[in-house]
Scaffold this motif. Structure first.
Motif, PDB file in Angstrom:
ATOM      1  N   CYS A  76       0.821  -1.214   0.000  1.00  0.00           N
ATOM      2  CA  CYS A  76       0.000   0.000   0.000  1.00  0.00           C
ATOM      3  C   CYS A  76       0.855   1.265   0.000  1.00  0.00           C
ATOM      4  N   ALA A  77       2.102   1.139  -0.408  1.00  0.00           N
ATOM      5  CA  ALA A  77       2.948   2.326  -0.524  1.00  0.00           C
ATOM      6  C   ALA A  77       2.308   3.313  -1.490  1.00  0.00           C
ATOM      7  N   ASN A  78       2.324   4.575  -1.135  1.00  0.00           N
ATOM      8  CA  ASN A  78       1.740   5.645  -1.969  1.00  0.00           C
ATOM      9  C   ASN A  78       0.242   5.456  -2.181  1.00  0.00           C
ATOM     10  N   TRP A  79      -0.413   4.783  -1.242  1.00  0.00           N
ATOM     11  CA  TRP A  79      -1.835   4.482  -1.406  1.00  0.00           C
ATOM     12  C   TRP A  79      -2.715   5.740  -1.438  1.00  0.00           C
ATOM     13  N   ALA A  80      -2.241   6.856  -0.879  1.00  0.00           N
ATOM     14  CA  ALA A  80      -3.045   8.083  -0.851  1.00  0.00           C
ATOM     15  C   ALA A  80      -2.872   8.929  -2.100  1.00  0.00           C
ATOM     16  N   GLU A  81      -1.961   8.542  -2.995  1.00  0.00           N
ATOM     17  CA  GLU A  81      -1.705   9.317  -4.209  1.00  0.00           C
ATOM     18  C   GLU A  81      -2.825   9.116  -5.231  1.00  0.00           C
ATOM     19  N   PRO A  82      -3.087  10.127  -6.064  1.00  0.00           N
ATOM     20  CA  PRO A  82      -4.197  10.022  -7.033  1.00  0.00           C
ATOM     21  C   PRO A  82      -4.051   8.858  -8.006  1.00  0.00           C
ATOM     22  N   ASP A  83      -2.816   8.528  -8.419  1.00  0.00           N
ATOM     23  CA  ASP A  83      -2.632   7.501  -9.439  1.00  0.00           C
ATOM     24  C   ASP A  83      -2.497   6.094  -8.871  1.00  0.00           C
ATOM     25  N   TYR A  84      -2.734   5.912  -7.574  1.00  0.00           N
ATOM     26  CA  TYR A  84      -2.660   4.570  -6.987  1.00  0.00           C
ATOM     27  C   TYR A  84      -3.810   3.716  -7.536  1.00  0.00           C
ATOM     28  N   ASN A 163      -5.013  14.439  -2.494  1.00  0.00           N
ATOM     29  CA  ASN A 163      -3.998  14.198  -3.533  1.00  0.00           C
ATOM     30  C   ASN A 163      -2.632  13.862  -2.924  1.00  0.00           C
ATOM     31  N   GLY A 164      -2.674  13.037  -1.865  1.00  0.00           N
ATOM     32  CA  GLY A 164      -1.449  12.560  -1.241  1.00  0.00           C
ATOM     33  C   GLY A 164      -0.850  13.479  -0.202  1.00  0.00           C
ATOM     34  N   GLU A 165      -1.424  14.675   0.007  1.00  0.00           N
ATOM     35  CA  GLU A 165      -0.893  15.631   0.976  1.00  0.00           C
ATOM     36  C   GLU A 165      -1.750  15.624   2.239  1.00  0.00           C
ATOM     37  N   LEU A 166      -1.096  15.553   3.391  1.00  0.00           N
ATOM     38  CA  LEU A 166      -1.792  15.562   4.674  1.00  0.00           C
ATOM     39  C   LEU A 166      -2.513  16.891   4.870  1.00  0.00           C
ATOM     40  N   ILE A 167      -3.818  16.830   5.189  1.00  0.00           N
ATOM     41  CA  ILE A 167      -4.564  18.058   5.433  1.00  0.00           C
ATOM     42  C   ILE A 167      -5.219  18.104   6.809  1.00  0.00           C
ATOM     43  N   ILE A 212      -9.475  12.070  -2.328  1.00  0.00           N
ATOM     44  CA  ILE A 212      -9.530  12.155  -0.876  1.00  0.00           C
ATOM     45  C   ILE A 212      -9.224  10.768  -0.332  1.00  0.00           C
ATOM     46  N   ALA A 213      -8.241  10.676   0.574  1.00  0.00           N
ATOM     47  CA  ALA A 213      -7.858   9.392   1.163  1.00  0.00           C
ATOM     48  C   ALA A 213      -7.853   9.519   2.683  1.00  0.00           C
ATOM     49  N   VAL A 214      -8.363   8.483   3.341  1.00  0.00           N
ATOM     50  CA  VAL A 214      -8.463   8.483   4.798  1.00  0.00           C
ATOM     51  C   VAL A 214      -7.873   7.187   5.344  1.00  0.00           C
ATOM     52  N   GLU A 215      -6.969   7.313   6.319  1.00  0.00           N
ATOM     53  CA  GLU A 215      -6.502   6.120   7.028  1.00  0.00           C
ATOM     54  C   GLU A 215      -7.065   6.145   8.433  1.00  0.00           C
TER      55      GLU A 215
END
Length: 622
Positions: A76-84, A163-167, A212-215
């Motif tokens: 799941c490396a780079n899982w928050a990136e748009p192109d994952y 888009n992979g950046e912590l907000i 938008i990605a949430v862990e």
């Protein structure tokens, strides 16, 4: 048919057609709007930003791809990136959760719409560390957007990326996570918590599709439940209020290991924050810096919160600069400086007796406390840190105590000079001390730290479980190589003050003094009696008759501090005390400098009012 009737018919027909066309236009715009804001469909985007006032995410409508069986962080490396590529993940709309392996009430009246996998195997004993969620939002006319505002309901801890950046982050432990497959939450969560957030720093936002990605993290391996519902995400066209974090309650604490300093911030500001720090290079804050998430706990009173995180000041003999920043927003505190640990073996630290802010008038006590600290730095300009003997505040009423803690924390010096605090008896009446300073949830709140060749053992003298104290001391001493061992605690075992004959003190002396000698504790620093006393070197409860010089194994010197703020004084005991080598009974604030240089330890005690040195003592080892 006359010409007038024909003309009337044409006019009515044209009006009817216009109405039909208008209805079709409104319907088509509604469809386009729904495709853009809510269900993650691939509907063609509208040409203008005319409908950007609608929700981007809607609970129960927005579809999420999710992975609830993460077993390998590398996958799941780079899982928050748009192109994952999340095409193999599950997909559903609505809330997500599980409680003890099944759908159950997470919060009053709230059940998860979608069941998550909770356990790592069929034994149902170990929970999974993390669940991951992704969705897309579509944006037009991004330059008109001033902020994104959201509401999220979650249990235990959540981190949001755009888009992979912590907000934004909620209930994450101080410092964040070492890796994706990590447990951790700053506070215990008994039911799902709801948070509202706003993000105005949006350089990563782009025209078209955004991710938008949430862990979602479990607090620990045995957590009973987990829950996630991203209730809404909205666009705001208003510039949010810019508010500098209120750092009047910001102090530094001594870290557990070399180079580590703990940021400890008490404030009414509620949100997600990080601390940024770097070696100081000039007047401006450097462009390149380290950042760590601040963990937030509710202090238990008056909408007050305590934020904490460690800074790793890795470069020795270096001045660092640090500041607090709100996540997702350009809200920065003032910048402050702190020195990292020096490379040489010699160092000094300050030792202050009970500040007990509020025992007198809060304002006067605070002024006296600050004046003593300022004077302390004139006696030891390069002091590495400060030890406070306990009773930082006076009141057991939480609403008054929080104001007293504001006074204790207010000196600017404490934003640059780390402090190591001890729990005092006056702080046992509220949860405020524990919420701010407790290093462990276990009782008693003993903790240890090292600085160069010295092991410091902080003993919670409010707790009389002496077996636990001894076990802690034994484990700490056996696991650490040190030339000197110093215990700090609140209650004074060998004082000349009014409490010297109290039954609590006598029983503690009988229990702990032999333990200190058994494990070769060299120096015990304490408070409580507000009257300065230095003992002879003690072998358990036996007086050696020697004040200083070479320390034999099992010999311990006891130093009891006077008031450091002038807020309160006690008289001298009327008993003749064979263990007391030096007593200063004058009602004036005092502060002690402890100098350590290899196998030499020196004690110098001063009166801040006139700068005179009232006592000195030196211990040595072969």
């Amino acid at each position: 048919m006359g010409r007038n009737k024909i003309w009337d018919w044409i006019k009515h027909g044209a009006a009817f057609a216009a109405v039909i066309a208008l209805l079709l236009f409104v319907f088509s715009m509604a469809l386009a709007q729904k495709g853009q804001y809510g269900n993650g469909s691939k509907t063609e985007l509208p040409e203008t930003g005319a409908y950007l006032d609608k929700d981007l995410i809607v609970s129960g409508e927005t579809r999420w791809r999710f992975q609830d069986m993460v077993s390998d962080g590398a996958e799941c490396a780079n899982w928050a990136e748009p192109d994952y590529d999340d095409s193999a993940w599950k997909e559903a709309a609505g809330s997500f959760g599980v409680k003890q392996g099944q759908k159950a009430e997470i919060k009053e009246g709230i059940y998860a719409a979608n069941l998550l996998s909770q356990y790592t195997d069929e034994s149902r004993t170990v929970t999974r560390q993390v669940c991951l969620f992704r969705t897309e939002i579509d944006i037009r006319s991004k330059d008109t957007i001033r902020a994104l505002e959201g509401d999220i309901l979650f249990d235990d801890a959540a981190v949001i990326y755009l888009n992979g950046e912590l907000i934004w982050a909620g209930n994450t432990p101080g410092g964040g996570y070492a890796g994706l497959l990590s447990y951790g939450a700053e506070e215990t969560v008994n039911s799902a918590r709801q948070e509202t957030f706003s993000v105005s720093e949006l350089p990563m936002l782009k025209e078209g599709r955004n991710t938008i990605a949430v862990e979602l993290h479990q607090a620990n391996a045995h957590s009973s439940d987990i829950f996630f519902d991203f209730q809404s995400l909205r666009i705001s066209y208003q510039i949010p209020e810019q508010k500098k974090p209120d750092t009047s309650g910001l102090i530094l604490e001594v870290g557990n290991t070399a180079g580590q300093v703990l940021v400890n911030w008490l404030t009414k500001d509620k949100g997600a924050y990080e601390v940024q720090y770097a070696p100081k290079t000039g007047g401006a804050f450097p462009d390149s810096y380290e950042s760590v998430l601040l963990g937030r706990t509710y202090a238990g009173v008056s909408s007050t919160y305590c934020y904490k995180a460690d800074m790793d000041l890795a470069l020795p003999d270096t001045e660092y600069i640090y500041r607090i920043k709100q996540l997702g927003n350009p809200n920065y505190s003032d910048s402050y400086s702190v020195a990292s640990q020096g490379a040489g073996e010699a160092f000094s630290f300050l030792f202050a007796g009970d500040p007990q802010i509020g025992a007198g008038e809060i304002r006067n006590d605070t002024m006296g406390w600050e004046q003593t600290l300022k004077a302390g730095l004139t006696f030891a300009p390069d002091a590495a840190f400060l030890v406070s003997a306990g009773d930082q505040v006076d009141s057991s009423d939480k609403d008054k105590a929080v104001k007293e803690y504001d006074g204790f924390r207010s000196p600017q010096i404490l934003k640059e000079l780390p402090v190591a605090v001890n729990p005092g008896n006056h702080e046992a009446g509220t949860i405020l001390y524990d919420q701010q300073f407790a290093k462990t949830e276990d009782e008693p709140h003993d903790y240890a730290y090292t600085y160069k060749n010295v092991l410091f053992l902080v003993i919670d003298s409010n707790n009389n479980d002496y077996d636990k104290h001894e076990a802690f001391i034994r484990q700490s001493v056996e696991s650490t190589e040190a030339d000197w061992i110093i215990v700090t605690m609140h209650y004074a075992l060998y004082s000349a003050g009014a409490h010297a004959g109290d039954e609590t003190i006598l029983s503690m002396r009988e229990a702990l003094a032999p333990v200190f000698s058994r494990y070769h504790v060299d120096l015990v620093l304490a408070g409580h009696d507000h009257l300065y006393t230095r003992s002879y070197l003690m072998q358990g409860t036996k007086v050696s008759g020697r004040e200083a010089g070479a320390v034999s194994k099992g010999e311990t010197l006891y130093l009891t501090a006077a008031s450091s703020s002038g807020s309160k004084y006690y008289g001298k005991s009327e008993e003749k005390l064979s263990y007391a080598a030096y007593v200063q009974a004058d009602e004036e604030p005092l502060i002690t400098v402890v100098d350590v240089d290899g196998l030499r330890l020196g004690i110098r005690t001063f009166c801040p009012g006139d700068g005179r040195m009232i006592d000195t003592c030196t211990l040595t080892k072969d």
